[in-house]
Design a protein around this motif. Structure first.
Motif, short mmCIF file in Angstrom:
data_model
loop_
_atom_site.label_atom_id
_atom_site.label_comp_id
_atom_site.label_asym_id
_atom_site.label_seq_id
_atom_site.Cartn_x
_atom_site.Cartn_y
_atom_site.Cartn_z
N ALA A 330 46.00 45.04 36.81
CA ALA A 330 46.30 46.13 35.88
C ALA A 330 47.77 46.54 36.02
N ASN A 393 48.98 45.83 31.00
CA ASN A 393 48.78 44.52 31.63
C ASN A 393 49.84 43.50 31.20
N SER A 488 41.08 48.80 32.60
CA SER A 488 42.32 48.59 33.34
C SER A 488 43.08 49.89 33.52
#
Length: 578
Positions: A330, A393, A488
């Motif tokens: 992440a 990301n 995430s």
């Protein structure tokens, strides 16, 4: 209106309704002709066998008329209801995909009116179109031709009658159509005030503003009612006047027709048929009048709905969307972000930058209106940046599909929203595949398991808006729903504001200790220093400008704005981590 209906109704159903209607009109026009023959060649001559023969034909034609009418009504009803269903579906789908800017352009109350009242107007006109709009002109032309065949002299009566009807209908339309159009706008206002009264009923009672709000509602209600009274009073005048015209026409036909019969210039059966055709002609004008009244109102509704469909979203899907890698850890980046609301002169955010990795917590603090919620709304791409970039990301949020992006994000908004149903259904919004153990685990982290166990567990009933829970309980349940989702980035937009300090601390400690959450990034918007003090990085905002970035200790020592926030809360006894 045709644009609205296009691709939302079956063409074959429309064609079927038209064919059935043509069959009904033909049979209706043929019946008076049979009646004329029955009287002229059967009753007048005493020919019983002919009477039975023509009577049988009339029975068969009447049966066919009933079948055609039934087929037309069935297909017209199915078509209009299908159109309404598809319109409501498409409006709802459009609303779900709207950006916040587009949503604000229309407003909640107006969207409700357009999805309900406006769609009903279009349904009604679709039904009318497949019934009256087709029947009236065909009947008018057919009945006029048949009446002329029966007696050309008597048709001169229509030279007087029809202009009277046209002028009267024109007057009615001149006054009624603007009032019908105004009713939609007045319905919007009525819904707005009524909705505000329902949602703000506790505030109204707390400030003892019952009489003020009642008077406010009475004002818009009276405005709507007065408009409705005017328009329906005008429309009500149509029926007695048309009845008077029809009666006068019958008297004229009887008077002049009687003289023709006495002079043996016309058989009595022809006069009976002519009277029937005359009524069909006049009824056709009345139906056309109704159609012309319905259409402008429905057209106004269609225009309002089309405006919703025509709203141009500024949040466009990328032509060649990139995909998130399942192996990448992440990551969240703000790269010199500048954002401006549509139509605003000044940017709401200026040069915001921060870079976060998996397991880290980013906190955002600042005064009211400093742009905290605006900043986090850029992450799920509720708005697009003007300059710079937001990356999740490693990918620019504008380079991936909205579905994929928002699948990576779990958001707890400022106002906790719960849906009517069971608690399990609400929690499964985060992850439809989650097990009961995972749901309980999320409740444990959110410090909500205890009061849920005291109730009916995961089967606890949630009232509309979660009104059977306190503010703090609703916040914890909304947090649990977000934690069920394997994301995430977890965003908490001032989601601890209704929690006491102890629960706040326990919840944040549980978040830090959870293995799944530790693999993600936590973004916390907070007002209290105690809520954000443990974050790895804290963004300090002031009037949309990032005036500080660092840890609690660094900012307390080096940032004047943050130090003022800390000092103000220490004086109030609400900062526990200075």
């Amino acid at each position: 209106m045709i644009k609205i209906a296009k691709n939302r109704v079956s063409v074959w159903a429309v064609i079927g309704a038209v064919l059935f209607m043509i069959g009904q009109v033909v049979t209706n026009l043929y019946l008076p002709n049979l009646t004329s023959d029955l009287v002229n060649d059967g009753v007048a001559k005493g020919d019983v066998s002919y009477i039975w023969s023509v009577g049988g034909k009339m029975l068969l034609v009447s049966l066919l008329a009933v079948i055609f009418a039934f087929g037309n009504v069935l297909l017209a009803a199915r078509t209009s209801q299908t159109l309404g269903k598809n319109l409501r579906r498409d409006i709802y789908q459009k609303v779900l995909n709207m950006s916040d800017d587009e949503f604000d352009q229309v407003g909640t109350s107006s969207l409700i009116t357009r999805t309900t009242n406006d769609v009903i107007q279009i349904q009604n006109v679709a039904m009318v179109a497949l019934r009256m709009m087709i029947m009236a002109p065909i009947t008018l032309i057919g009945a006029s031709f048949m009446a002329y065949q029966k007696d050309a002299q008597l048709t001169s009566i229509f030279i007087v009658v029809i202009p009277i009807i046209v002028v009267f209908i024109g007057i009615i339309m001149y006054f009624a159509v603007p009032l019908f159009k105004a009713m939609q706008t007045k319905t919007d206002k009525l819904n707005l005030v009524f909705r505000e009264g329902l949602t703000g009923v506790r505030v109204i009672r707390a400030f003892v503003r019952d009489n003020f709000e009642q008077n406010r509602f009475d004002g818009v209600n009276r405005d709507y009612t007065n408009n409705a009274r005017k328009v329906f009073s005008i429309m009500a005048a149509m029926f007695p006047v048309m009845t008077l015209v029809m009666s006068g026409t019958n008297i004229a036909i009887t008077w002049f027709g009687g003289h023709l019969i006495a002079n043996q210039a016309m058989p009595i059966g022809n006069m009976i048929a002519f009277m029937t055709y005359a009524m069909q002609i006049l009824m056709s004008f009345m139906m056309l009048a109704m159609v012309f009244v319905f259409i402008p109102r429905a057209q106004a509704s269609a225009d309002r709905i089309q405006k919703v469909f025509d709203l141009k979203t500024r949040i466009l899907e990328p032509k060649d969307p990139k995909k998130f890698s399942t192996d990448e850890p992440a990551q969240l980046d703000f790269d010199d972000v500048v954002f401006r609301y549509h139509g605003a002169e000044k940017p709401a955010l200026i040069d915001v930058h921060a870079h976060m990795k998996a397991g880290q917590t980013l906190a955002i603090i600042g005064g009211t209106g400093s742009g905290k919620s605006t900043l986090i709304n850029l992450i799920p791409r509720f708005y697009d940046v003007e300059q710079g970039a937001v990356r999740v990301n490693g990918l620019n949020v504008e380079s991936v599909s909205k579905h994929d992006l928002q699948d990576q994000i779990a958001l707890v908004p400022q106002k906790a929203v719960l849906f009517k149903g069971s608690l399990r259904d609400n929690l499964l919004y985060g992850n439809a595949q989650a097990t009961d153990d995972e749901l309980w685990h999320a409740l444990e982290i959110a410090q909500a398991a205890d009061f849920i166990r005291e109730s009916d567990g995961l089967d606890t009933f949630v009232e509309q808006g979660g009104d059977n829970f306190s503010g703090g309980q609703k916040q914890r349940l909304a947090i649990a729903r977000a934690l069920v989702k394997k994301a995430s980035v977890y965003i908490f937009d001032d989601s601890f504001s209704a929690l006491d300090f102890k629960t706040d601390a326990l919840l944040r400690q549980a978040l830090r200790q959870d293995k799944t959450v530790n693999q993600a990034i936590i973004v916390i918007v907070g007002q209290r220093v105690s809520t954000v003090a443990d974050a790895d990085q804290i963004i300090v905002l002031e009037d949309g400008k990032m005036v500080g970035l660092g840890t609690h200790q660094e900012l307390k020592e080096n940032n004047e704005v943050y130090r003022e926030i800390v000092d103000s809360q220490i004086k109030e006894g609400s900062a526990s981590n200075e």
